[in-house]
Motif scaffolding. Structure first.
Motif, PDB file in Angstrom:
ATOM      1  N   VAL A 220       5.390  31.772  11.276  1.00  0.00           N
ATOM      2  CA  VAL A 220       4.834  33.081  11.608  1.00  0.00           C
ATOM      3  C   VAL A 220       3.389  32.883  12.165  1.00  0.00           C
ATOM      4  CG1 VAL A 220       4.246  35.496  10.791  1.00  0.00           C
ATOM      5  CG2 VAL A 220       6.489  34.687  10.052  1.00  0.00           C
TER       6      VAL A 220
ATOM      7  N   THR B  90      11.339  38.388  -3.524  1.00  0.00           N
ATOM      8  CA  THR B  90      10.767  38.312  -2.174  1.00  0.00           C
ATOM      9  C   THR B  90      10.996  39.240  -1.290  1.00  0.00           C
ATOM     10  OG1 THR B  90      10.662  35.799  -2.659  1.00  0.00           O
ATOM     11  CG2 THR B  90      10.044  36.784  -0.288  1.00  0.00           C
ATOM     12  N   GLN B  91      12.508  39.616  -1.320  1.00  0.00           N
ATOM     13  CA  GLN B  91      13.224  40.576  -0.260  1.00  0.00           C
ATOM     14  C   GLN B  91      12.470  42.092  -1.002  1.00  0.00           C
ATOM     15  OE1 GLN B  91      14.972  40.278   2.140  1.00  0.00           O
ATOM     16  NE2 GLN B  91      15.340  42.409   2.634  1.00  0.00           N
TER      17      GLN B  91
ATOM     18  N   ASN C 206      -5.233  29.496   6.550  1.00  0.00           N
ATOM     19  CA  ASN C 206      -5.457  28.658   7.750  1.00  0.00           C
ATOM     20  C   ASN C 206      -6.587  28.878   8.907  1.00  0.00           C
ATOM     21  OD1 ASN C 206      -3.465  26.492   7.515  1.00  0.00           O
ATOM     22  ND2 ASN C 206      -1.789  27.493   8.327  1.00  0.00           N
TER      23      ASN C 206
ATOM     24  N   ILE D 217       5.115  26.431  -0.194  1.00  0.00           N
ATOM     25  CA  ILE D 217       5.846  27.894  -0.152  1.00  0.00           C
ATOM     26  C   ILE D 217       5.550  28.576   1.204  1.00  0.00           C
ATOM     27  CG2 ILE D 217       5.717  30.367  -1.319  1.00  0.00           C
ATOM     28  CD1 ILE D 217       6.609  28.109  -3.108  1.00  0.00           C
ATOM     29  N   THR D 218       4.289  28.512   1.646  1.00  0.00           N
ATOM     30  CA  THR D 218       4.202  29.039   3.034  1.00  0.00           C
ATOM     31  C   THR D 218       2.531  28.303   3.325  1.00  0.00           C
ATOM     32  OG1 THR D 218       3.559  30.839   4.234  1.00  0.00           O
ATOM     33  CG2 THR D 218       2.957  31.049   1.926  1.00  0.00           C
ATOM     34  N   ASP D 219       2.784  27.129   4.289  1.00  0.00           N
ATOM     35  CA  ASP D 219       1.502  26.739   4.775  1.00  0.00           C
ATOM     36  C   ASP D 219       0.456  27.480   4.966  1.00  0.00           C
ATOM     37  OD1 ASP D 219       0.801  23.980   5.894  1.00  0.00           O
ATOM     38  OD2 ASP D 219       0.600  25.280   7.418  1.00  0.00           O
TER      39      ASP D 219
ATOM     40  N   THR E  19       1.444  30.446   9.616  1.00  0.00           N
ATOM     41  CA  THR E  19       1.867  29.761   8.643  1.00  0.00           C
ATOM     42  C   THR E  19       3.181  29.253   8.770  1.00  0.00           C
ATOM     43  OG1 THR E  19       2.207  30.079   5.917  1.00  0.00           O
ATOM     44  CG2 THR E  19       2.787  31.733   7.667  1.00  0.00           C
ATOM     45  N   LYS E  20       3.532  28.425   8.154  1.00  0.00           N
ATOM     46  CA  LYS E  20       5.151  27.995   8.088  1.00  0.00           C
ATOM     47  C   LYS E  20       5.748  28.447   6.900  1.00  0.00           C
ATOM     48  CE  LYS E  20       7.852  23.727   8.828  1.00  0.00           C
ATOM     49  NZ  LYS E  20       7.834  22.377   9.187  1.00  0.00           N
ATOM     50  N   ILE E  21       6.647  29.188   6.797  1.00  0.00           N
ATOM     51  CA  ILE E  21       7.468  29.749   5.495  1.00  0.00           C
ATOM     52  C   ILE E  21       8.384  29.067   5.269  1.00  0.00           C
ATOM     53  CG2 ILE E  21       8.572  31.765   4.844  1.00  0.00           C
ATOM     54  CD1 ILE E  21       6.632  33.455   6.684  1.00  0.00           C
ATOM     55  N   HIS E  22       8.314  28.443   4.032  1.00  0.00           N
ATOM     56  CA  HIS E  22       9.475  27.775   3.482  1.00  0.00           C
ATOM     57  C   HIS E  22      10.336  28.451   2.518  1.00  0.00           C
ATOM     58  CE1 HIS E  22       7.720  23.710   4.786  1.00  0.00           C
ATOM     59  NE2 HIS E  22       6.401  24.348   4.783  1.00  0.00           N
ATOM     60  N   VAL E  23       9.768  29.512   1.849  1.00  0.00           N
ATOM     61  CA  VAL E  23      10.500  30.312   0.932  1.00  0.00           C
ATOM     62  C   VAL E  23      10.364  31.786   1.375  1.00  0.00           C
ATOM     63  CG1 VAL E  23      10.557  31.244  -1.435  1.00  0.00           C
ATOM     64  CG2 VAL E  23       9.575  29.102  -1.007  1.00  0.00           C
ATOM     65  N   PRO E  24      11.718  32.184   2.304  1.00  0.00           N
ATOM     66  CA  PRO E  24      11.891  33.332   2.968  1.00  0.00           C
ATOM     67  C   PRO E  24      12.415  34.276   1.993  1.00  0.00           C
ATOM     68  CG  PRO E  24      13.600  32.006   3.465  1.00  0.00           C
ATOM     69  CD  PRO E  24      12.979  31.087   2.442  1.00  0.00           C
ATOM     70  N   PRO E  25      12.329  35.736   2.504  1.00  0.00           N
ATOM     71  CA  PRO E  25      13.143  36.728   1.617  1.00  0.00           C
ATOM     72  C   PRO E  25      14.561  36.433   2.197  1.00  0.00           C
ATOM     73  CG  PRO E  25      11.940  37.562   3.541  1.00  0.00           C
ATOM     74  CD  PRO E  25      11.475  36.209   3.547  1.00  0.00           C
ATOM     75  N   SER E  26      15.531  36.927   1.372  1.00  0.00           N
ATOM     76  CA  SER E  26      16.857  36.681   1.783  1.00  0.00           C
ATOM     77  C   SER E  26      17.465  37.039   3.010  1.00  0.00           C
ATOM     78  CB  SER E  26      17.873  37.546   0.656  1.00  0.00           C
ATOM     79  OG  SER E  26      17.384  38.797   0.413  1.00  0.00           O
ATOM     80  N   GLU E  27      16.822  38.194   3.672  1.00  0.00           N
ATOM     81  CA  GLU E  27      17.453  38.331   5.095  1.00  0.00           C
ATOM     82  C   GLU E  27      17.025  37.491   6.141  1.00  0.00           C
ATOM     83  OE1 GLU E  27      14.476  41.967   5.541  1.00  0.00           O
ATOM     84  OE2 GLU E  27      15.855  41.759   7.363  1.00  0.00           O
ATOM     85  N   PHE E  28      16.033  36.444   5.959  1.00  0.00           N
ATOM     86  CA  PHE E  28      15.613  35.234   6.816  1.00  0.00           C
ATOM     87  C   PHE E  28      15.824  34.111   6.236  1.00  0.00           C
ATOM     88  CE2 PHE E  28      12.762  39.144   7.477  1.00  0.00           C
ATOM     89  CZ  PHE E  28      12.959  39.576   8.851  1.00  0.00           C
TER      90      PHE E  28
ATOM     91  N   ALA F 297      14.598  34.451  -3.688  1.00  0.00           N
ATOM     92  CA  ALA F 297      14.874  35.300  -2.498  1.00  0.00           C
ATOM     93  C   ALA F 297      15.050  36.707  -2.665  1.00  0.00           C
ATOM     94  CB  ALA F 297      16.028  34.738  -1.845  1.00  0.00           C
TER      95      ALA F 297
ATOM     96  N   TYR G 248      10.495  28.567   9.102  1.00  0.00           N
ATOM     97  CA  TYR G 248      10.052  28.864  10.372  1.00  0.00           C
ATOM     98  C   TYR G 248       8.480  29.262  10.310  1.00  0.00           C
ATOM     99  CZ  TYR G 248      10.610  33.581   7.995  1.00  0.00           C
ATOM    100  OH  TYR G 248      10.633  34.677   7.057  1.00  0.00           O
TER     101      TYR G 248
END
Lengths: 102, 378
Positions: free
Chosen positions: A61, B123-124, B152, B199-201, A44-53, B120, A59
């Motif tokens: 995964v 999500t964290q 996917n 959000i996450t492909d 997957t391509k993560i567009h909405v990451p947790p704050s630490e990333f 964020a 990016y």
């Protein structure tokens, strides 16, 4: 050539280490080293990451099917990828397996 | 074995954004509604389902707060945590407490307040439901990310595409439009869902459950009522994606379903109406397969044929589901039961004609927990 450790018992091979085998209940889980190469099983391509990333986004995964084992490993990547692409371990950064296209 | 435990009262706040109401106010509101609906019985114990109050509101002791502020006296209480399955697990603990003979009547409540924080940060905080001592967490995998990876691969192995996920999201929105307690009641379209921000492909905004404030509650008792909890089951499953024997299976869902069917002496064909844990559109697709409603890797065909619509042969998420009813984490498992009790009483949003047997499935983590409850109108 970098190596990854996999754990094997009762037909299940995985990169996750367990205390007891969930199938036979013994602590007779064996380990061996496998090559770090594999193919993209999915991603997957993560567009909405947790704050630490947040600084890395967007990016990828990927779940990498390792060569010569049933085990898969979760990896971070930055290149555009597709299922089936050949990849190899580039670096281990803060506990993360960072892969690149082979 | 069946539980011989019955539902006497239900309560639920509107799900959405409650800027002017505290976590406690939401929790007490739903609890009070459930107690009034049950005719104000004497309560012997309280279980509260919650996941983030400690990390996001600096508030614990939720069980004691409910007992104290409702004036229930010196009764035993506890908070139950199981990530997004916290509500379902709290209900199961309450059922076990009645089955053991220790308590006659138990209040179960679930609550979450999330909308005051940034995406964020939430999500964290939600990532606490992953194994954070793992290379997978270090790689930057997120909850939505897990289901993106799954989607996917599902596309790769079946004829399904992003359009089928959009059909799940659209169906649940259409159901929510008739539910006055739902978070999202605005009409949408396949086109809008397909073209929404990624959000996450391949999961876009409409494929992901929202951040939500809200609470729900139930009163259960050994004393008979019109709604019998025929079965209660709970299992734990894999806590890491890289450890899954089969990425396209969430075994906790399948196992919890099998246990519940066995206890109830029923099969998937007997279920009239279903609430399942659609934290993502992809999760609903896998869950309808795992629970045996449709064959493995063919859930997308059922969705394409409209079989899971409120008017279909297996109505799924008539409340609007997590995607559109909303997902205040600790309350979700109980909001599912709220909707199913309304279905069995015959006054639900998107009422299924003559519904008699209902099933709720509540997932925690990326398949770390799954709780199933089967309800029967008696």
């Amino acid at each position: 050539m970098k190596k990854l450790k996999v754990y094997f018992c009762c037909g299940h091979e995985t990169v996750v280490k367990r205390v007891y085998c969930p199938t036979c209940g013994t602590d007779g889980i064996s380990e061996r080293e496998v090559e770090d190469k594999g193919r993209i099983y999915s991603f997957t391509k993560i567009h909405v990451p947790p704050s630490e990333f947040a600084h890395l986004a967007p990016y990828y995964v990927a779940l990498v099917q390792l060569d010569g084992t049933n085990a898969k490993v979760t990896a971070r990547m930055t290149e555009d990828i597709a299922i089936g692409d050949k990849v190899e371990l580039f670096n281990v950064e803060d506990g993360a397996y960072v892969y690149k296209k082979a | 074995m069946t539980t011989n435990t019955y539902i006497h009262g239900i309560g639920m706040t509107k799900f959405g954004t409650h800027v002017d109401r505290t976590l406690k106010e939401l929790l007490l509101d739903a609890s009070r509604q459930a107690l009034e609906d049950a005719g104000r019985p004497k309560v012997d114990a309280v279980f509260v389902g919650n996941f983030l109050a400690g990390s996001m509101s600096n508030q614990e002791i939720l069980g004691a707060i409910v007992a104290n502020d409702l004036g229930l006296g010196f009764v035993p209480t506890a908070k139950v945590e199981g990530a997004c399955a916290s509500g379902g697990i709290a209900l199961r603990q309450a059922v076990l407490a009645v089955m053991s003979g220790e308590h006659d009547t138990v209040l179960v409540a679930g609550v979450e307040k999330m909308k005051h924080a940034k995406t964020a940060e939430v999500t964290q905080a939600i990532n606490a439901a992953m194994d954070t001592d793992s290379s997978e967490k270090s790689a930057g995998l997120t909850f939505p990310g897990f289901f993106g990876v799954l989607a996917n691969r599902y596309f790769h192995e079946t004829g399904a595409s992003k359009k089928h996920l959009a059909m799940v999201a659209l169906k649940n929105r259409e159901n929510a439009m008739n539910n006055s307690l739902a978070q999202f009641t605005k009409e949408t379209s396949l086109d809008e869902i397909m073209n929404a921000r990624m959000i996450t492909d391949p999961l876009g905004l409409f494929d992901c459950s929202p951040m939500t404030d809200g609470a729900a509650a139930l009163v259960i008792s050994r004393k008979p009522s019109g709604i019998h909890i025929k079965a209660s089951s709970l299992v734990s499953g894999p806590t890491q994606m890289q450890d899954a024997a089969d990425l396209l299976s969430i075994p906790a869902i399948g196992e919890s379903g099998r246990h519940a069917y066995e206890k109830a002496g029923l099969g998937p064909e007997d279920i009239d109406v279903v609430e399942i844990h659609d934290c993502f559109s992809m999760t609903e697709m896998i869950a309808i397969e795992e629970l045996g409603f449709f064959p493995r890797l063919e859930g997308w065909k059922a969705v394409e044929k409209g079989l899971t619509k409120a008017s279909g042969e297996k109505p799924v998420n008539t409340s609007g589901g997590l995607l559109s009813r909303g997902h205040p984490i600790g309350a979700t498992g109980l909001a599912q039961i709220y909707q199913l009790v309304r279905q069995l009483r015959g006054d639900a949003a998107n009422q299924v004609e003559g519904a008699r047997i209902a099933l709720a499935q509540n997932l925690g983590g990326t398949g770390s927990y799954s709780a199933v409850h089967i309800l029967e109108r008696v």
